[in-house]
Design a protein around this motif. Structure first.
Motif, mmCIF file in Angstrom:
data_model
loop_
_atom_site.group_PDB
_atom_site.id
_atom_site.type_symbol
_atom_site.label_atom_id
_atom_site.label_comp_id
_atom_site.label_asym_id
_atom_site.label_seq_id
_atom_site.Cartn_x
_atom_site.Cartn_y
_atom_site.Cartn_z
ATOM 1 N N TYR A 239 0.823 -1.211 0.000
ATOM 2 C CA TYR A 239 0.000 0.000 0.000
ATOM 3 C C TYR A 239 0.857 1.260 0.000
ATOM 4 O O TYR A 239 0.658 2.175 -0.800
ATOM 5 C CB TYR A 239 -0.940 -0.003 1.200
ATOM 6 C CG TYR A 239 -1.745 1.266 1.348
ATOM 7 C CD1 TYR A 239 -2.634 1.673 0.353
ATOM 8 C CD2 TYR A 239 -1.606 2.074 2.478
ATOM 9 C CE1 TYR A 239 -3.373 2.842 0.486
ATOM 10 C CE2 TYR A 239 -2.337 3.237 2.615
ATOM 11 C CZ TYR A 239 -3.221 3.621 1.621
ATOM 12 O OH TYR A 239 -3.938 4.781 1.755
ATOM 13 N N GLY A 240 1.857 1.279 0.898
ATOM 14 C CA GLY A 240 2.663 2.486 1.031
ATOM 15 C C GLY A 240 3.478 2.804 -0.203
ATOM 16 O O GLY A 240 3.534 3.948 -0.652
ATOM 17 N N LEU A 241 4.131 1.784 -0.785
ATOM 18 C CA LEU A 241 4.977 2.017 -1.952
ATOM 19 C C LEU A 241 4.247 1.810 -3.276
ATOM 20 O O LEU A 241 4.465 2.548 -4.226
ATOM 21 C CB LEU A 241 6.200 1.097 -1.895
ATOM 22 C CG LEU A 241 7.229 1.390 -0.782
ATOM 23 C CD1 LEU A 241 8.364 0.384 -0.831
ATOM 24 C CD2 LEU A 241 7.765 2.804 -0.885
ATOM 25 N N MET A 242 3.368 0.788 -3.332
ATOM 26 C CA MET A 242 2.723 0.459 -4.596
ATOM 27 C C MET A 242 1.337 1.075 -4.747
ATOM 28 O O MET A 242 0.779 1.101 -5.845
ATOM 29 C CB MET A 242 2.614 -1.068 -4.746
ATOM 30 C CG MET A 242 3.952 -1.789 -4.703
ATOM 31 S SD MET A 242 3.773 -3.570 -4.866
ATOM 32 C CE MET A 242 3.175 -3.679 -6.554
ATOM 33 N N GLY A 243 0.769 1.564 -3.620
ATOM 34 C CA GLY A 243 -0.544 2.197 -3.691
ATOM 35 C C GLY A 243 -1.696 1.231 -3.869
ATOM 36 O O GLY A 243 -2.797 1.633 -4.256
ATOM 37 N N VAL A 244 -1.494 -0.062 -3.570
ATOM 38 C CA VAL A 244 -2.542 -1.079 -3.731
ATOM 39 C C VAL A 244 -3.253 -1.288 -2.394
ATOM 40 O O VAL A 244 -2.612 -1.640 -1.400
ATOM 41 C CB VAL A 244 -1.948 -2.420 -4.215
ATOM 42 C CG1 VAL A 244 -3.031 -3.492 -4.263
ATOM 43 C CG2 VAL A 244 -1.303 -2.244 -5.570
ATOM 44 N N ILE A 245 -4.559 -1.069 -2.354
ATOM 45 C CA ILE A 245 -5.340 -1.311 -1.149
ATOM 46 C C ILE A 245 -5.680 -2.795 -1.117
ATOM 47 O O ILE A 245 -6.651 -3.248 -1.732
ATOM 48 C CB ILE A 245 -6.626 -0.451 -1.129
ATOM 49 C CG1 ILE A 245 -6.270 1.031 -1.233
ATOM 50 C CG2 ILE A 245 -7.420 -0.712 0.143
ATOM 51 C CD1 ILE A 245 -7.466 1.947 -1.322
ATOM 52 N N ASN A 246 -4.869 -3.567 -0.432
ATOM 53 C CA ASN A 246 -4.994 -5.023 -0.419
ATOM 54 C C ASN A 246 -5.777 -5.479 0.804
ATOM 55 O O ASN A 246 -5.223 -5.622 1.892
ATOM 56 C CB ASN A 246 -3.601 -5.662 -0.437
ATOM 57 C CG ASN A 246 -3.672 -7.175 -0.447
ATOM 58 O OD1 ASN A 246 -4.714 -7.754 -0.745
ATOM 59 N ND2 ASN A 246 -2.565 -7.814 -0.103
#
Length: 512
Positions: A239-246
């Motif tokens: 989330y922090g680096l890739m911006g993916v809300i997993n």
């Protein structure tokens, strides 16, 4: 055992086995003060509910046969013999009597355990045995505990001067058990000066216990913070680096926990018992690889088609989380499974009378620190870390420089998922392992990452430890539910005032 030579008599056995409870306890204490091996054996039989009585005879039952407790001769058990009934008061006296008989053991640990048991059930009639044990004791720690036993035994003495001295002596102890004992005596005490001495001792103990409570709160906060850190480190990448809300991040932790459970089963079934303690060491890489593999499949199969579309990513990963939970239920069942601590993680480190730091928590704190250092080195010092940072900061330029951005996305997501697996491995040592394990940490993990600053590992560390310690201090004051609410309110206010988190992302793109 080296017990004093005083043979058990038939009258003593009868008085201990039947009659009014207080009279039985008094008879038991007198017998213990000068006991022989037969007395010890009879007390053990009483504790095992292996004694029957008639109007004039006592029988010890062993292997369905009756024996005389004094002579040891086999007897015929009369039809009217009845079981001896021991209520809670009598059972407590029997346990204390057995402890008193262990004071002559050659093992320091056995004598210390006996002295601690006697301290919880003090009785003035046992003073001769305690005094004798004190005179022969060479171990300073055991001797100090016996001094407390003597003072506790005198606290209910008929002699006012002895009670006063005992109350003052117990004030030097820094133990919650001593405080409980003094409070019990305070409710019964009638003499004003003895009451004053007891109150002063309680105040002295309270003052010392406060520091123990503070140490416990800080350690519990750091322990909770280390768990949140482990849970959030993987999310700091995805989330922090890739911006993916997993939303399936919790289930990746769950996979790591179940991988640990599987390794435990393999060691139990296929390897010698002496090797069992190493199962956790073997489970660490297995948990990482299992979660990393699932994460890589998830990224290549679903998420790579949804980059830049946060709502769709959220919904897709939430659906995948439900599928993973159901898959685990189908394979392992819906009930929680048991994961044992290795022997080297059992017990704890005693610092004060009311401070014992569990080894499993200490190991998790150290483990979280090692994972953090490894992740920081990987992101900041390796070629893979350089590519990950390049792709997340400016994907088109990284691609122009020859970086395979699709492969780096998979590697980064697999890394974040693998760290989630390590978190699950650690969590298996402090809680239940079940299909819902990850749901307890997913929201807290997102809060830690957002509060620390998106993409900032240092911020994640500060946020995890800060929230853990804050939660535990508030919990001690207002309870677990209110503590959770208070922490949530704090985070909301903090994000309103500082939306970029503790550490803001620096650079032209962030400042534009």
């Amino acid at each position: 055992m080296g017990l004093p030579a005083h043979a058990l008599t038939a009258d003593e056995a009868k008085s201990i086995a039947s009659g009014d409870t207080e009279a039985r306890v008094e008879a038991l204490n007198k017998a213990v003060a000068a006991a022989d091996d037969k007395t010890a054996a009879f007390i053990q039989a009483m504790s095992d509910d292996a004694v029957k009585v008639t109007a004039d005879k006592v029988f010890v039952i062993k292997d369905d046969k009756a024996y005389d407790p004094v002579t040891g001769a086999e007897l015929k058990l009369p039809d009217d013999a009845e079981d001896v009934v021991n209520n809670n008061m009598m059972r407590g006296a029997l346990e204390a009597a057995q402890a008193a008989l262990k004071l002559t053991s050659k093992d320091d640990a056995v004598r210390m355990e006996a002295a601690q048991a006697l301290f919880k059930e003090p009785d003035e009639s046992r003073l001769p045995m305690v005094e004798k044990a004190l005179a022969a004791e060479a171990n300073d720690k055991v001797k100090a505990q016996l001094e407390l036993v003597r003072a506790a035994s005198l606290l209910s003495s008929a002699d006012k001067a002895k009670r006063l001295d005992a109350a003052k002596a117990l004030g030097d102890s820094r133990s919650p058990d001593t405080k409980l004992l003094l409070n019990q005596r305070l409710a019964e005490e009638t003499e004003a000066d003895v009451k004053a001495a007891i109150i002063a001792s309680i105040s002295s103990i309270d003052g010392s216990l406060v520091w123990g409570d503070r140490i416990n709160a800080v350690f519990s906060g750091i322990s909770l913070g280390s768990v949140l850190l482990l849970a959030a480190l993987g999310l700091a990448i995805t989330y922090g680096l890739m911006g993916v809300i997993n939303m399936a991040h919790g289930e990746l932790m769950m996979i790591g926990a179940y991988a640990t459970y599987v390794m435990q089963g393999i060691f139990q079934r296929l390897l010698p018992e002496s090797m069992f303690g190493w199962y956790l060491v073997a489970a660490i890489p297995v948990a990482f690889l299992a979660s990393a593999f699932v994460g890589a499949v998830l990224e290549r199969g679903v998420i790579r088609f949804l980059y830049g579309r946060p709502l769709e990513t959220l919904l897709a990963t939430w659906g995948i989380s439900l599928m993973l939970q159901q898959l685990v239920r189908s394979i392992f069942g819906a009930q929680n499974v048991g994961v044992e601590n290795p022997a080297w993680m059992s017990g704890g480190l005693s610092l004060l009378s009311n401070v014992t730091l569990p080894w499993n928590r200490i190991c998790i704190i150290i483990f979280a620190g090692l994972v953090l250092l490894a992740m920081g080195w990987l992101i900041g010092r390796t070629r893979l870390g350089l590519f990950v940072r390049g792709v997340t900061q400016n994907r088109p330029i990284a691609s122009c420089m020859g970086v395979n951005t699709a492969r780096i996305d998979t590697y980064a997501f697999a890394l974040g998922s693998g760290i989630a697996g390590l978190a699950g491995c650690a969590l298996s040592q402090i809680g239940n392992v079940g299909p819902d394990l990850g749901q307890s940490y997913i929201v807290d993990s997102f809060m830690v990452v957002v509060m620390g600053g998106v993409g900032q590992l240092a911020g994640t560390v500060y946020a995890a430890l800060g929230l853990g310690i804050l939660n535990k201090f508030i919990e001690g004051w207002a309870g677990a539910v209110l503590a959770k609410i208070a922490v949530l309110v704090f985070i909301i206010i903090f994000i309103q005032k500082r939306p970029q988190g503790i550490f803001a992302v620096k650079g032209r793109s962030a400042e534009a």
